[in-house]
Design an enzyme around this catalytic site. Sequence first.
Site, PDB file in Angstrom:
ATOM      1  N   TYR A 178       0.867  -1.184   0.000  1.00 15.88           N
ATOM      2  CA  TYR A 178       0.000   0.000   0.000  1.00 15.88           C
ATOM      3  C   TYR A 178       0.902   1.233   0.000  1.00 15.88           C
ATOM      4  CZ  TYR A 178      -4.015   2.949   0.974  1.00 15.88           C
ATOM      5  OH  TYR A 178      -5.009   3.889   0.863  1.00 15.88           O
ATOM      6  N   PHE A 235      -5.394   9.030  -4.312  1.00 16.74           N
ATOM      7  CA  PHE A 235      -4.172   8.452  -4.890  1.00 16.74           C
ATOM      8  C   PHE A 235      -3.876   7.178  -4.112  1.00 16.74           C
ATOM      9  CE2 PHE A 235       0.186   7.243  -4.553  1.00 16.74           C
ATOM     10  CZ  PHE A 235       0.745   7.459  -5.795  1.00 16.74           C
ATOM     11  N   GLU A 236      -3.697   6.093  -4.834  1.00 20.37           N
ATOM     12  CA  GLU A 236      -3.243   4.860  -4.192  1.00 20.37           C
ATOM     13  C   GLU A 236      -2.517   4.047  -5.233  1.00 20.37           C
ATOM     14  OE1 GLU A 236      -6.882   2.815  -3.040  1.00 20.37           O
ATOM     15  OE2 GLU A 236      -6.589   3.334  -0.947  1.00 20.37           O
ATOM     16  N   ILE A 237      -1.398   3.474  -4.837  1.00 25.15           N
ATOM     17  CA  ILE A 237      -0.829   2.371  -5.615  1.00 25.15           C
ATOM     18  C   ILE A 237      -0.796   1.220  -4.625  1.00 25.15           C
ATOM     19  CG2 ILE A 237       1.153   1.490  -6.920  1.00 25.15           C
ATOM     20  CD1 ILE A 237       1.905   4.398  -7.536  1.00 25.15           C
ATOM     21  N   HIS A 272      -9.506   2.034   4.132  1.00 22.64           N
ATOM     22  CA  HIS A 272      -8.266   1.438   3.595  1.00 22.64           C
ATOM     23  C   HIS A 272      -7.089   1.677   4.545  1.00 22.64           C
ATOM     24  CE1 HIS A 272      -9.455   1.467  -0.974  1.00 22.64           C
ATOM     25  NE2 HIS A 272     -10.260   0.739  -0.243  1.00 22.64           N
TER      26      HIS A 272
END
Length: 349
Positions: A178, A235-237, A272
């Site tokens: 994450y 924004f998430e990778i 999350h």
Amino acid sequence: KASQAPTTSKPEAALTPATTPAPGERMNATFVTLARNSDIWDISRSIRQVEDRFNRQYNYDWVFLNDKPFDEEFKKVTTSLVSGKTHYGEIPEEHWSFPSFIDQDKARKVREDMAHRKIIYGDSISYRHMCRFESGFFFRHELMNKFEYYWRVEPSIELFCDIHYDPFKYMKDHGKKYSFVLSLYEYVETIPTLWDSVVSFMKKHPEHIAEDNSMGFLSDDDGKTYNHCHFWSNFEIGNLNWLRSQAYLDYFNSLDRAGGFFYERWGDAPVHSIAAALMLKKDEIHFFNDIAYYHVPFTHCPTGDALREKLKCHCNPDNNFDWKGYSCTSRFYDLNKMEKPEGWEAESG
Ligand code: GDP
Ligand code: MN
């Protein structure tokens, strides 16, 4: 090495200026965007920036999801902008509706009350479906099944610096599951009982809690109360296999049952973030300092003149949110015993 045009199945490929694809292995990864047809021009701006700063040299796929069918214009415009393959999916009804155990009267009263209290999106049904979908379902959409990593992109974001390497590969090579670029405190009115539900989950499923977790990011009293810090999830990778794991699904199901997506207005960002902080090891969460990013109203502009020049950044460092009082990023650095970049103190005012 020979210069090659990016591979694409599109006939217009011959008209696009040739870029040299970056060398190296491609990851099993995709961009993912949840959007309405009306978001077409705002998402186009985001795509253009992601392509210019990164993807035109990597050509990763892009998955678009919607609770309604995408129209032809949306598909045509976005396909012309994305250098990789594009995929368009409709969200199944069960993933975008009230579960049977939700008391509709109670949920409606909450929306009316939140409207009076002027809580942002407090009166919105669709926003609640969106938050629940992003919390528990996007990673299980059939178009996402074959991928291992995702990068979430929303309409009207900006990327201010070149990305000189593959962030998906960074995640894979370093065992990261994450990642984030901005963190802040959640509006407490939207999540008054979220932490109670998290505490019951932890009691019921101690086996899912990581030993070397980041509880210190979430709580100042060892888990008794939540300090409202979260990673900003627009924004998430991240790693999709983690979200699809039994641990994450048990967590989501237990929050979903508690009803707070509808009886309050739980956001996917705290959902999350709490999962990542409790169920991942500290070193599985990554802060991408070199990905410069804006989503209204906050900016992450990397600290350090040399870095910004090297990456051809166009953000104003005065707008960097990282070290300001309402950011939780400083806490993340302290918890992980990371050294803050030179110049951070000057930006903290
Ligand atoms: P904010 O960033 O919290 O202000 O919320 P946004 O309006 O940006 O919504 C978050 C994401 O969900 C964006 O990618 C939106 O395009 C998408 N989104 C929000 N509401 C809906 C909806 O009703 N339908 C669809 N298909 N997408 C939505
Ligand atoms: Mn947004």
